[in-house]
Enzyme design. Structure first.
Site, PDB file in Angstrom:
ATOM      1  N   GLU A 156       1.691   3.216   3.111  1.00 10.34           N
ATOM      2  CA  GLU A 156       2.218   2.531   4.290  1.00 10.34           C
ATOM      3  C   GLU A 156       3.722   2.385   4.070  1.00 10.34           C
ATOM      4  OE1 GLU A 156      -0.243  -0.968   4.664  1.00 10.34           O
ATOM      5  OE2 GLU A 156      -2.049   0.263   4.544  1.00 10.34           O
TER       6      GLU A 156
ATOM      7  N   HIS B 248       3.134  -4.010   6.246  1.00  5.98           N
ATOM      8  CA  HIS B 248       2.083  -2.998   6.139  1.00  5.98           C
ATOM      9  C   HIS B 248       2.159  -2.046   7.332  1.00  5.98           C
ATOM     10  CE1 HIS B 248      -0.455  -4.778   2.857  1.00  5.98           C
ATOM     11  NE2 HIS B 248       0.339  -5.802   3.116  1.00  5.98           N
TER      12      HIS B 248
ATOM     13  N   GLU C 204       1.990  -5.793  10.469  1.00  8.62           N
ATOM     14  CA  GLU C 204       1.537  -4.409  10.599  1.00  8.62           C
ATOM     15  C   GLU C 204       2.527  -3.741  11.540  1.00  8.62           C
ATOM     16  OE1 GLU C 204      -1.075  -2.962   9.141  1.00  8.62           O
ATOM     17  OE2 GLU C 204      -1.965  -4.721   8.188  1.00  8.62           O
TER      18      GLU C 204
ATOM     19  N   HIS D 152       0.877  -1.172   0.000  1.00  5.84           N
ATOM     20  CA  HIS D 152       0.000   0.000   0.000  1.00  5.84           C
ATOM     21  C   HIS D 152       0.909   1.215   0.000  1.00  5.84           C
ATOM     22  CE1 HIS D 152      -3.133  -2.881   1.767  1.00  5.84           C
ATOM     23  NE2 HIS D 152      -3.412  -2.650   0.493  1.00  5.84           N
TER      24      HIS D 152
HETATM   25 ZN   LIG Z   1      -1.606  -2.310   4.057  1.00  5.04          ZN
END
Ligand SMILES: [Zn+2]
Ligand SMILES: *[C@@H]1O[C@H](CO)[C@@H](O)[C@H](O)[C@H]1NC(C)=O
Length: 516
Positions: free
Chosen positions: A118, A247, A339, A115
């Site tokens: 990110e 991410h 994450e 993304h």
């Molecule tokens: Zn992401």
């Protein structure tokens, strides 16, 4: 952007590092990314200095190329394809023989910035590349061992076009979604073929394979991003064993499946057959991450505290078309999702701390590729058997051998019955005990006998029932050689259902991978 905080961050970094040799490249007078200015090294600072700043596309490529040049014996850059707007998706690879797959050397990849907004993963991978190079040159034994025994591929930015959009807004201004998609407005982590639905369908039928699921034709009728295609080609070409995609937006490690087994349930625990191993992989990251281990519930990601900061993806929120499910169901590769923190576009001052928190988790995770077993499958003349299946009793997920006949099977500690088989050969079965701690995968080779040549092939050799370690430097994987069953594979005159799929994979290396 002001340069002062950057300089302060760099100086703080320099002071904080135990070994003074680690710091600088440049005070980065131009974080906005003036593309053509070569960054000169300020005098007095060693070449191992890492600039803990955001990197524009041009700066990123330059750092990666310079790192590969400095470590040319163990590093190389290459492109796996181009983004929609034509930017090369640049990978830096570390290995004792860059550019080549070595027999039985496991391959692992880390992917950042899927993304575009990110960005922590992108920066951390740029720093990791420099760190691996510097430490290798400085003789750090852990890093030398890692690079000598592993082929590591880092793709800091899978979505460089989206990054441009987010970076134009800048840290502190970038919202939750702008720059997330690629230039075609596609979410790259929803753009992969949905094999998970197909998996649930197949899994309800006994005796059917649920691994290496082919991509259905209708997937190609939809919009497929060039970035997605590049990743798919990449993972079909290199026999990856392990992967992490990085991410941002929360603080947790999630693992497949990401798509719920009940399509209408937004949250539902949906484990793979390798649930135990995936948990170990996720823990290998989370357990050594100081923030993920922080006990305060009001911290970022505090709602995952009771689970040890790891979660099954679909149990968090279900989505289809993700990269991790695709890796697991289409190839041999196990991928987890990290994450990295609650801020998607952190300010420059936060980058050094992010690196410090994630350095050990990343190294610990990379070392996990040496868990379980590996080996080669050959015929009785020693010729490698490619695409042979490696089955583990009780885990309905086979891995297959690479073109050189080598395979890797990540397995949790304990006793396992492992079977190798290939069309036209009889099965070979072995019992393997994997110890709690291991530094190198236990080696388990298989020699396959042609089918239908009678029981004379099954003479128990002297090696039978002889527990031993085949890898003196590795963990003492105890191997019992069981008498192979005389039972044949289900005799089928016709090819198995997946045959067409394997034979349709092009034997030629695509040109884009040769662009070193
Ligand atoms: Zn992401
Ligand atoms: C790694 O390989 C290099 C080059 O072959 C060698 O000099 C070094 O001793 C090795 N280090 C370790 C820890 O295996």
């Amino acid at each position: 952007m002001p340069t002062t905080p950057l300089l302060l961050a760099a100086l703080a970094a320099l002071a904080a590092l135990a070994v003074a040799a680690y710091s600088s490249c440049s005070p980065g007078p131009d974080p906005s990314g003036e593309l053509d200015v070569e960054e000169a090294l300020p005098s007095g600072l060693p070449p191992t200095f890492i600039r803990f700043a955001h990197h524009s596309y041009a700066q990123m490529v330059r750092v990666l190329k310079r790192t590969a040049a400095r470590c040319s014996q163990v590093a190389k850059t290459y492109s796996i394809g181009r983004s929609f707007e034509g930017k090369d998706l640049v990978v830096i690879e570390f290995s004792s023989r860059p550019g080549q797959h070595e027999l039985m050397e496991p391959e692992v990849k880390l992917i950042g910035n899927i993304h575009g907004n990110e960005v922590a993963g992108r920066e951390i991978l740029i720093y990791l590349a420099q760190y691996l190079c510097s430490e290798y040159l400085l003789g750090n034994p852990r890093i030398q061992r890692l690079l000598n025994t592993t082929r590591i591929h880092l793709l800091p930015s899978m979505n460089p076009d989206g990054y441009e959009v987010a970076a134009a807004e800048g840290a502190g201004y970038n919202g939750w979604t702008s720059g997330r998609q690629n230039a075609q407005n596609l979410d790259l982590n929803r753009n992969f073929p949905d094999l998970t639905s197909e998996y649930y369908r197949l899994a309800s039928t006994r005796g059917v394979r649920t691994d290496h699921i082919p991509i259905s034709q209708y997937y190609w009728w939809g919009k497929v991003a060039p970035e997605t295609k590049a990743i798919m080609k990449w993972i079909q070409t290199i026999p990856f064993v392990l992967s992490a995609s990085l991410h941002g937006g929360d603080l947790v490690v999630s693992y497949p499946f990401d798509f719920s087994k009940h399509p209408h349930e937004e949250k539902m625990f949906s484990p793979t057959p390798d649930e135990k191993m995936f948990k170990l992989l996720a823990r290998a990251y989370a357990d050594v991450h100081p923030m993920m281990m922080d006990r305060s519930e009001n911290r970022c990601g505090g709602n995952f505290l009771k689970r040890g900061s790891i979660i099954n993806g679909a149990d968090w929120y279900s989505f289809t078309g993700g990269m991790s499910d695709f890796n697991y169901l289409h190839t041999n590769c196990f991928e987890i999702t990290v994450e990295l923190g609650c801020v998607k576009f952190p300010p420059e001052e936060a980058l050094y701390g992010l690196w410090q928190h994630n350095k050990e988790p990343l190294l610990n995770f990379l070392e996990m590729v040496h868990r379980g077993i590996k080996g080669v499958v050959t015929d009785k003349y020693g010729k490698p058997v490619k695409n042979a299946r490696i089955l583990v009793k009780g885990i309905r997920h086979d891995v297959t051998t690479a073109p050189d006949g080598d395979y890797w099977r990540l397995l949790p500690p304990g006793s396992h019955i492992v079977i190798a088989q290939a069309p036209g050969y009889s099965k070979v079965m072995k019992r393997v005990t994997i110890p709690l701690r291991m530094k190198r995968a236990g080696r388990v080779d298989f020699i396959l006998q042609p089918l239908g040549t009678g029981p004379k092939n099954f003479l128990p050799g002297p090696s039978r029932a002889l527990p031993r370690s085949l890898d003196p430097q590795g963990a003492p994987a105890q191997l019992d050689f069981e008498p192979p069953r005389a039972r044949r594979q289900p005799a089928s005159g016709s090819k198995p259902w997946w045959w067409a799929y394997f034979t349709s994979l092009s034997p030629h290396k695509p040109r884009w991978l040769l662009k070193y």
